[in-house]
Design an enzyme around this catalytic site. Structure first.
Site, short mmCIF file in Angstrom:
data_model
loop_
_atom_site.label_atom_id
_atom_site.label_comp_id
_atom_site.label_asym_id
_atom_site.label_seq_id
_atom_site.Cartn_x
_atom_site.Cartn_y
_atom_site.Cartn_z
N HIS A 124 54.93 77.30 66.21
CA HIS A 124 56.02 77.72 67.11
C HIS A 124 55.77 79.15 67.61
O HIS A 124 55.33 80.01 66.86
CB HIS A 124 57.35 77.66 66.35
CG HIS A 124 58.56 77.81 67.22
ND1 HIS A 124 59.24 79.00 67.34
CD2 HIS A 124 59.21 76.91 68.01
CE1 HIS A 124 60.27 78.83 68.16
NE2 HIS A 124 60.28 77.58 68.57
N SER A 325 58.02 60.61 62.27
CA SER A 325 58.37 61.58 63.32
C SER A 325 59.20 60.92 64.42
O SER A 325 58.95 59.78 64.81
CB SER A 325 57.10 62.17 63.93
OG SER A 325 57.44 62.97 65.04
C1 LIG Z 1 62.62 74.96 66.78
C2 LIG Z 1 61.51 75.41 65.92
C3 LIG Z 1 61.51 76.70 65.37
C4 LIG Z 1 62.55 77.72 65.70
O1 LIG Z 1 63.77 77.33 65.20
P1 LIG Z 1 65.13 77.92 65.82
O2 LIG Z 1 66.15 77.25 64.97
O3 LIG Z 1 65.15 77.51 67.26
O4 LIG Z 1 65.10 79.40 65.65
C5 LIG Z 1 60.49 77.03 64.52
N1 LIG Z 1 59.51 76.17 64.24
C6 LIG Z 1 59.47 74.93 64.75
C7 LIG Z 1 58.36 74.01 64.37
C8 LIG Z 1 60.47 74.51 65.62
O5 LIG Z 1 60.42 73.28 66.14
#
Ligand SMILES: *Cc1c(COP(=O)(O)O)cnc(C)c1O
Length: 382
Positions: A124, A325
């Site tokens: 991410h 998934s």
């Molecule tokens: C959405 C996501 C995040 C971030 O999460 P938030 O709740 O939007 O801050 C981090 N890692 C992955 C793999 C995600 O899909």
């Protein structure tokens, strides 16, 4: 409670228009992993208070308008879902997955100030920012085409830096492809290289609320060697405000705790003032669904995701998904699709994330639109 002033008719109309826009958009939101199917009306009356969970949820605080008792029950449920070691875990309700990842990386950096963090290309986007923010040395590892970390590249890179403790950032469900980095394989590589000091953080933003409810989960939790885990609350569970949960091994957390006199609490969390409303939301969701309800919700989504793959195939569109998934990956759709549907594209792919509000009828409509758009504008890559 009475409002001292009321909105002008024009401003009132603006709110009405916003409400209408949201009603309309929420059902076409098929590309982001946010569950829209929930009813929290029983909790609306708690918006009348300035509630705040400032500080450590397991210690007393001077600020009495809090919901920490409920927060602790939420954390205990998540500890069970993630196989946290009994009596040896700690955690709190965060503002979302990003804060949970930041917390895990913070604990890791405090343990191993000279550590190098390894994360895959499919990680991410917020993680690179957190690493920059806390000045943690880091190395990006190649990804496999299916979105998992390239374990050969990881092994070779770790071998070169054997003298520095590794901080492994594992994706438990990547954002674009839903891939799960294999914690068992990562542990095996560490053992092969005789690396004793290592930290593993699991970013389970979406799949952290899927894998506890499937029959054959990939290795992903504390039982498989994770040292901390971050899960989003507004993704699979669904909430009207972003929130999440982070859990970590208690022994590590104790090393970074500080007592603050002003709030009469232990300052163990990243944010000072924290939402006292989101723990209530999570608590309400967990209590109303129950573990059977959660399992049903997850199994229904997985079934619908498989249905979507088959519908795409029936129209000659090559879609696929990982085991366990709800993320269905397909070639990036023609631009006309992006106007009607809320989809997140990246490079040459797009995805459908089959959340509880995505029905078979929605999937049928989406695939039919996709096939029609392809007739007018065929994909360049096969
Ligand atoms: C959405 C996501 C995040 C971030 O999460 P938030 O709740 O939007 O801050 C981090 N890692 C992955 C793999 C995600 O899909």
């Amino acid at each position: 409670m009475a409002q001292p002033n009321s909105l002008s008719p024009a401003d009132q109309q603006r709110l009405d228009a916003l409400h209408e826009r949201l009603c309309e958009a929420s059902l076409r939101n098929v590309g982001y992993p946010t569950n829209q199917a929930f009813d929290y009306s029983e909790l609306f009356r708690f918006l009348e208070f300035s509630i705040n969970n400032v500080g450590d949820p397991f210690h007393r605080t001077n600020y009495r308008l809090n919901t920490m008792e409920f927060e602790r029950e939420v954390l205990a449920d998540f500890a069970r879902f993630t196989h946290a070691p009994e009596g040896e875990w700690w955690g709190y309700v965060t503002s979302g997955g990003t804060e949970g990842n930041m917390y895990g990386l913070y604990v890791a950096r405090e343990l191993y100030p000279d550590g190098i963090c390894y994360f895959s290309e499919d990680t991410h986007y917020s993680v690179a920012k957190v690493l920059r923010l806390q000045h943690t040395r880091n190395i990006m590892i190649k990804s496999q085409p299916d979105g998992q970390m390239d374990y050969t590249d990881l092994r070779e890179t770790l071998r070169i830096h054997r003298d520095v403790p590794p901080i492994l950032f594992a994706n438990i469900g990547t954002t674009m492809k839903g891939a799960v980095d294999d914690l068992a394989k990562i542990r095996e590589i560490l053992e092969d290289l005789a690396i004793g000091n290592a930290y593993i953080h699991a970013d389970a933003a979406l799949s952290g609320m899927i894998l506890p409810f499937v029959d054959a989960p990939q290795p992903w939790n504390f039982a498989h060697g994770a040292d901390s885990i971050s899960i989003s609350g507004h993704k699979m569970l669904g909430a009207p405000v972003p929130c999440g949960v982070v859990l970590a091994r208690k022994a590590y957390v104790d090393r970074i705790a500080r007592s603050i006199e002003y709030i009469g609490a232990l300052d163990t969390t990243i944010a000072g003032s924290r939402s006292a409303f989101s723990p209530l939301l999570l608590w309400h969701r967990l209590r109303t669904l129950g573990e059977e309800g959660l399992r049903d919700m997850v199994q229904t989504c997985l079934g619908h995701a498989e249905y979507a793959v088959q519908r795409f195939f029936a129209h000659g569109i090559e879609a696929w998904r990982h085991p366990n998934s709800v993320t269905v990956v397909f070639p990036k759709p023609p631009p006309s699709m992006m106007e009607k549907w809320i989809i997140a594209p990246r490079k040459n792919i797009g995805h459908l994330i089959v959340m509880p509000h995505v029905t078979r009828a929605t999937i049928d409509a989406f695939v039919a639109d996709f096939a029609a758009a392809l007739k007018l504008c065929p994909l360049r890559h096969p």
